[in-house]
Design a protein around this motif. Structure first.
Motif, PDB file in Angstrom:
ATOM      1  N   LEU A  67      54.977  48.674  52.044  1.00 34.21           N
ATOM      2  CA  LEU A  67      55.030  48.169  50.679  1.00 34.21           C
ATOM      3  C   LEU A  67      56.355  47.433  50.486  1.00 34.21           C
ATOM      4  CD1 LEU A  67      53.745  48.331  47.724  1.00 34.21           C
ATOM      5  CD2 LEU A  67      55.291  50.279  47.368  1.00 34.21           C
ATOM      6  N   LEU A  68      56.291  46.250  49.884  1.00 29.39           N
ATOM      7  CA  LEU A  68      57.500  45.511  49.538  1.00 29.39           C
ATOM      8  C   LEU A  68      57.921  45.905  48.126  1.00 29.39           C
ATOM      9  CD1 LEU A  68      56.558  41.994  50.929  1.00 29.39           C
ATOM     10  CD2 LEU A  68      58.182  43.609  51.923  1.00 29.39           C
ATOM     11  N   VAL A  69      59.213  46.231  47.968  1.00 32.34           N
ATOM     12  CA  VAL A  69      59.743  46.679  46.688  1.00 32.34           C
ATOM     13  C   VAL A  69      60.942  45.820  46.321  1.00 32.34           C
ATOM     14  CG1 VAL A  69      60.674  48.616  45.364  1.00 32.34           C
ATOM     15  CG2 VAL A  69      59.018  49.046  47.191  1.00 32.34           C
ATOM     16  N   GLU A  87      54.627  44.953  45.975  1.00 34.95           N
ATOM     17  CA  GLU A  87      53.624  44.098  46.634  1.00 34.95           C
ATOM     18  C   GLU A  87      53.129  44.815  47.884  1.00 34.95           C
ATOM     19  OE1 GLU A  87      53.091  39.726  48.774  1.00 34.95           O
ATOM     20  OE2 GLU A  87      54.953  40.189  47.707  1.00 34.95           O
ATOM     21  N   PRO A  88      51.889  45.316  47.871  1.00 38.17           N
ATOM     22  CA  PRO A  88      51.374  46.020  49.058  1.00 38.17           C
ATOM     23  C   PRO A  88      51.100  45.042  50.195  1.00 38.17           C
ATOM     24  CG  PRO A  88      49.655  45.807  47.406  1.00 38.17           C
ATOM     25  CD  PRO A  88      50.919  45.270  46.776  1.00 38.17           C
ATOM     26  N   GLU A  89      51.348  45.514  51.428  1.00 34.64           N
ATOM     27  CA  GLU A  89      51.071  44.678  52.605  1.00 34.64           C
ATOM     28  C   GLU A  89      49.824  45.162  53.342  1.00 34.64           C
ATOM     29  OE1 GLU A  89      55.042  42.696  54.145  1.00 34.64           O
ATOM     30  OE2 GLU A  89      55.161  44.876  54.362  1.00 34.64           O
ATOM     31  N   GLY A  90      49.114  46.077  52.719  1.00 30.55           N
ATOM     32  CA  GLY A  90      47.878  46.585  53.311  1.00 30.55           C
ATOM     33  C   GLY A  90      47.263  47.625  52.394  1.00 30.55           C
ATOM     34  N   PRO A  91      46.064  48.055  52.682  1.00 30.15           N
ATOM     35  CA  PRO A  91      45.355  49.003  51.798  1.00 30.15           C
ATOM     36  C   PRO A  91      45.956  50.405  51.801  1.00 30.15           C
ATOM     37  CG  PRO A  91      44.091  48.584  53.805  1.00 30.15           C
ATOM     38  CD  PRO A  91      45.236  47.619  53.829  1.00 30.15           C
ATOM     39  N   LYS A  92      46.792  50.720  52.781  1.00 31.26           N
ATOM     40  CA  LYS A  92      47.370  52.061  52.858  1.00 31.26           C
ATOM     41  C   LYS A  92      48.798  52.115  52.313  1.00 31.26           C
ATOM     42  CE  LYS A  92      44.640  53.204  56.975  1.00 31.26           C
ATOM     43  NZ  LYS A  92      44.716  53.618  58.407  1.00 31.26           N
ATOM     44  N   ALA A  93      49.186  51.092  51.579  1.00 32.02           N
ATOM     45  CA  ALA A  93      50.557  51.061  51.035  1.00 32.02           C
ATOM     46  C   ALA A  93      50.793  52.287  50.153  1.00 32.02           C
ATOM     47  CB  ALA A  93      50.759  49.786  50.225  1.00 32.02           C
ATOM     48  N   PRO A  94      51.998  52.885  50.214  1.00 29.87           N
ATOM     49  CA  PRO A  94      52.267  54.112  49.447  1.00 29.87           C
ATOM     50  C   PRO A  94      52.325  53.848  47.943  1.00 29.87           C
ATOM     51  CG  PRO A  94      54.285  53.286  50.438  1.00 29.87           C
ATOM     52  CD  PRO A  94      53.165  52.429  50.983  1.00 29.87           C
ATOM     53  N   LEU A  95      51.990  54.873  47.185  1.00 32.47           N
ATOM     54  CA  LEU A  95      52.067  54.800  45.724  1.00 32.47           C
ATOM     55  C   LEU A  95      53.341  55.508  45.258  1.00 32.47           C
ATOM     56  CD1 LEU A  95      48.397  55.760  44.769  1.00 32.47           C
ATOM     57  CD2 LEU A  95      49.444  53.511  44.493  1.00 32.47           C
ATOM     58  N   GLY A 165      68.953  41.490  49.740  1.00 29.80           N
ATOM     59  CA  GLY A 165      69.559  42.737  49.269  1.00 29.80           C
ATOM     60  C   GLY A 165      68.860  43.375  48.088  1.00 29.80           C
ATOM     61  N   ARG A 166      67.943  42.665  47.437  1.00 30.37           N
ATOM     62  CA  ARG A 166      67.236  43.241  46.287  1.00 30.37           C
ATOM     63  C   ARG A 166      65.749  43.454  46.578  1.00 30.37           C
ATOM     64  NH1 ARG A 166      69.775  43.423  41.491  1.00 30.37           N
ATOM     65  NH2 ARG A 166      67.896  43.103  40.242  1.00 30.37           N
ATOM     66  N   VAL A 167      65.340  43.200  47.832  1.00 32.34           N
ATOM     67  CA  VAL A 167      63.959  43.432  48.242  1.00 32.34           C
ATOM     68  C   VAL A 167      63.969  44.221  49.546  1.00 32.34           C
ATOM     69  CG1 VAL A 167      61.753  42.373  48.866  1.00 32.34           C
ATOM     70  CG2 VAL A 167      63.215  41.273  47.162  1.00 32.34           C
ATOM     71  N   VAL A 168      63.159  45.276  49.613  1.00 30.25           N
ATOM     72  CA  VAL A 168      63.086  46.096  50.825  1.00 30.25           C
ATOM     73  C   VAL A 168      61.622  46.326  51.190  1.00 30.25           C
ATOM     74  CG1 VAL A 168      65.262  47.306  50.414  1.00 30.25           C
ATOM     75  CG2 VAL A 168      63.146  48.237  49.464  1.00 30.25           C
ATOM     76  N   ARG A 169      61.401  46.694  52.445  1.00 28.73           N
ATOM     77  CA  ARG A 169      60.064  47.107  52.905  1.00 28.73           C
ATOM     78  C   ARG A 169      60.144  48.599  53.213  1.00 28.73           C
ATOM     79  NH1 ARG A 169      58.921  43.731  57.261  1.00 28.73           N
ATOM     80  NH2 ARG A 169      57.495  42.417  56.028  1.00 28.73           N
ATOM     81  N   ILE A 170      59.206  49.365  52.661  1.00 29.49           N
ATOM     82  CA  ILE A 170      59.224  50.810  52.877  1.00 29.49           C
ATOM     83  C   ILE A 170      57.864  51.277  53.352  1.00 29.49           C
ATOM     84  CG2 ILE A 170      61.016  51.226  51.141  1.00 29.49           C
ATOM     85  CD1 ILE A 170      58.794  52.228  49.260  1.00 29.49           C
ATOM     86  N   GLU A 171      57.873  52.443  54.022  1.00 33.06           N
ATOM     87  CA  GLU A 171      56.631  53.072  54.470  1.00 33.06           C
ATOM     88  C   GLU A 171      56.261  54.262  53.593  1.00 33.06           C
ATOM     89  OE1 GLU A 171      56.679  52.373  59.232  1.00 33.06           O
ATOM     90  OE2 GLU A 171      58.258  53.687  58.419  1.00 33.06           O
ATOM     91  N   ARG A 172      57.230  54.753  52.828  1.00 34.61           N
ATOM     92  CA  ARG A 172      56.980  55.895  51.929  1.00 34.61           C
ATOM     93  C   ARG A 172      58.076  55.931  50.877  1.00 34.61           C
ATOM     94  NH1 ARG A 172      59.398  57.851  56.425  1.00 34.61           N
ATOM     95  NH2 ARG A 172      57.419  57.896  57.529  1.00 34.61           N
TER      96      ARG A 172
END
Length: 765
Positions: A67-69, A87-95, A165-172
């Protein structure tokens, strides 16, 4: 038998209920205090559970579960709003916690408090900045407080902004933040200890005073038992049973008050701090400690007060003037407190941690010393008071006969004021150590906004010039150039702006669009003179061995004029090359980031939010910065906030307990008041006498509180190795608040007083 006395007859029940209310208010605040650790832990756990910015050096690869945050938090009228674009990058993006479905682009999920604000007339300006497509609310697990302003918004094309610096990609959500926190400054730990002692001591004093409600009638009853054959041990056991019954009822009331206050707390925000009722769960061990300590303290206080009853019961029955109080043992308490604090004088921040036990013990002994000294001072002072108006004489005579009751009423407010004075001195003394003066010149610029890369600064400047309340706009593009494409030996800063903007950062000769200036005399700039040679090719954003890949845009340097360095609006000297827009090729625009500096007309309503709206329209990821001349340590500010929240609760307790105490004293004297009215005493005279009975002890109590508070403040400042200074205005304000609370309580007690001043009160059975 003692428990039976506590609830015998109408008078017994009224006395028991008044005692229970007084004890219950104190117990409720003690339970609230024991719930604070769990509340803080709950807030921390909620914050950890939704953590998205971990400041990790590694970015996870894109998958269908990432998920992009983007951090799109903002400020509205000095209130911070937590905001994230998702912005989710797939259907399994974390909530995120508290959200059951990710919002689509342009949609928003908001906290209940933010929703109410956006729907209110006050939220008109904020609605212009945020999306109006609200599709849901954030549930409690996703918020740290009931009054938090927060939102999640659907985003687009965030991947292109990953490196800013204000946008990150996370898995959880909920990954631990990288790095460890700094150790606490010893002075801050000292502040925390003193704050807790100062806030809790008045509560203990009020509980001790509450168990003595109806004390005069109780003493006469026990003295009568003593005279008809009860031995001293039996008398003490009866008194203990009566006190225990009242305090247990007070515990029940306290639990009820706490449960009510717990629900009220969930709807309140004090100094921008809010909680959910579920946070306020007292620690079982601490709650058990309160449940044991309060009845035990009630029994001990009662037994300590029985000296006259057991030794001289006849004098108590006759309501004769009590023996003079002794001074010597009362002085031992404050002297002992000073002795405990003395070894730490001069330690400061560099001498290691302050001994917590000595700090707590020393401060407690000094404050308890007030409760020991005040009865002696009141007794000694009123013994010398004499003639005056009838109201004055009635008040003085009453104080001469029962100065202990008057002193008990004032003890709590005196302890609170003394602690407040000491804390105020300590906070004022160490504030400079935790306050950093910023270099920003607020007289020239009030706000600063970042421009996204690739946007011409002139375009952003034009938008801001059209914004109401903006007087001047200075826009700059900034970057760095080297003399080689890769691994340059020299580099220097390049600042691009029109002539008016460049004159704000350096002393220029003449200027027109197309000119280039080399700045001389800047403190930290050493490479400009080597690079500022006409015809030389320089490269924007060169590459380095550490893996950074630049765009390496070439630029042939035209004729160069000389400029002198000057202190700019940020408080520093800007070196390097100053360039007007026509002197640069269009290809360099993508290598430059921009800043806009704004001078505002602060008399325009909501001018800061008007600027923030414009900034959000230019770049949703912008975070406009409001310039301040100084900023304080976050830890220091959080301790101050905790003090203000706690002081608000204690002040409410002070007022409520004083009112209950005043009503109890009036009830005890109802026959006397009725008799005076029956003999023709004017109600105005009796009202004034009650006011004098309150005023004389409070003046003496506040005087003692000022002396003890100043002494404690001086010792604490000496311990922190800070220069002595007294803010007399704040000191007088503390005294005024204490006096104001007492005056308010006296005014609130006048209606019951008027009801008691009726001849019918003389009826008896």
């Amino acid at each position: 038998m003692g428990a039976g006395f506590a609830f015998t007859g109408r008078g017994g029940w009224v006395r028991a209920v008044l005692t229970a209310v007084g004890v219950g208010l104190g117990v409720a605040l003690l339970l609230l205090t024991t719930a604070l650790p769990s509340a803080l832990d709950a807030r921390h756990e909620r914050e950890q559970a939704r953590t998205d910015f971990t400041f990790s050096q590694t970015v996870p690869p894109k998958t269908d579960a990432t998920l992009l945050v983007a951090n799109v938090g903002t400020t509205f009228r000095h209130e911070d709003i937590r905001g994230r674009e998702l912005e989710p990058e797939g259907p399994k993006a974390p909530l995120p916690p508290g959200v059951d479905k990710l919002p689509a682009p342009g949609e928003m999920i908001v906290s209940p408090k933010l929703k109410a604000l956006l729907e209110s007339p006050d939220g008109k300006l904020l609605r212009e900045r945020l999306s109006d497509r609200i599709v849901g609310t954030i549930a409690e697990p996703g918020l740290v407080g009931s009054a938090e302003l927060a939102f999640y918004r659907g985003g687009e094309d965030l991947a292109s902004k990953l490196d800013n610096g204000r946008v990150v990609r996370i898995e959880r959500f909920g990954e631990p933040i990288q790095g460890t926190s700094d150790p606490w400054d010893p002075v801050l730990i000292l502040l925390v200890l003193v704050v807790f002692v100062v806030l809790l001591m008045p509560v203990g004093v009020f509980v001790a005073a509450a168990v003595r409600f109806g004390g005069e009638g109780r003493d006469r009853r026990l003295a009568a038992l003593r005279l008809v054959g009860s031995d001293s041990g039996m008398t003490r056991r009866v008194a203990a049973g009566e006190a225990l019954a009242g305090s247990v009822l007070g515990l029940v009331f306290g639990i009820g008050f706490f449960l009510i206050g717990r629900q009220i707390a969930g709807r309140m925000e004090v100094f921008e701090v809010s909680v959910f009722p579920s946070y306020l769960n007292p620690s079982p061990a601490l709650a058990a400690l309160v449940a044991v300590t309060v009845p035990a303290a009630a029994v001990l206080v009662t037994l300590f007060a029985l000296r006259g009853v057991v030794i001289e019961p006849l004098g108590v029955v006759r309501t004769a003037k009590p023996r003079r109080r002794r001074l010597w043992w009362r002085l031992l308490l404050p002297i002992g407190g000073l002795a405990m604090l003395a070894p730490m004088i001069g330690q400061g921040s560099d001498g290691g941690d302050f001994n917590q036990y000595l700090v707590i013990g020393g401060v407690m002994l000094l404050l308890i010393g007030i409760t020991a000294l005040l009865p002696w001072i009141v007794e000694t002072a009123v013994a010398r008071l004499g003639s005056g108006p009838v109201a004055w004489q009635l008040a003085v005579r009453r104080l001469q006969l029962s100065s202990g009751t008057a002193a008990r009423t004032v003890n709590g407010i005196a302890v609170a004021v003394a602690g407040a004075i000491a804390l105020q001195m300590l906070f004022a003394g160490v504030e400079d150590d935790f306050t950093e003066v910023t270099p920003y010149d607020e007289t020239r610029i009030q706000m600063q906004v970042s421009i996204p890369e690739g946007m011409p600064p002139a375009q952003a400047a034009a938008d801001f010039r059209r914004t109401e309340g903006v007087r001047k706009v200075y826009a700059y593009s900034e970057g760095y150039v080297g003399e080689k494409r890769t691994d340059p030996d020299f580099s220097t800063q390049v600042t691009v702006g029109d002539c008016a903007a460049l004159r704000e950062v350096a002393k220029l000769p003449s200027c027109r669009d197309g000119d280039v200036f080399a700045v001389s005399g800047a403190e930290y700039d050493t490479d400009t003179s080597d690079m500022a040679k006409p015809g030389r090719t320089l490269y924007f954003d060169p590459s380095y061995e550490d893996g950074h890949e630049g765009t390496e845009t070439p630029w042939t340097l035209p004729a160069v004029k000389r400029a002198e360095a000057a202190v700019d609006m940020t408080g520093s000297e800007r070196g390097g090359l100053l360039v007007t827009p026509k002197a640069l090729p269009a290809a360099t625009t993508k290598s430059l980031g921009g800043q806009v500096y704004l001078r505002l007309d602060e008399s325009v309503p909501d001018v800061y939010d008007l600027v923030r709206n414009t900034a959000a329209a230019i770049n949703p990821l912008s975070d406009p910065m409001l310039w301040v001349s100084s900023q304080r340590s976050e830890r220091y500010d959080s301790i101050r906030t905790g003090l203000f929240v706690g002081a608000t609760c204690v002040l409410a307790l002070i007022g409520a307990s004083l009112l209950v105490s005043q009503l109890e004293q009036l009830r005890e004297r109802r026959k006397l008041l009725s008799a005076l009215v029956a003999f023709g005493t004017r109600r105005r005279t009796l009202g004034l006498s009650v006011l004098w009975q309150t005023t004389i002890p409070i003046v003496l109590g506040l005087t003692l509180a000022s002396v003890v508070g100043l002494t404690l403040g001086v010792v604490l400042l000496k311990m922190t190795a800070t220069g002595l200074s007294v803010d007399w205005a704040s000191l007088l304000a503390m005294i005024g608040i204490g006096a104001g609370v007492v005056l308010l309580v006296t005014l609130l007690s006048l209606p019951p007083l008027l009801r008691l001043m009726r001849p019918e009160g003389l009826r008896t059975e």
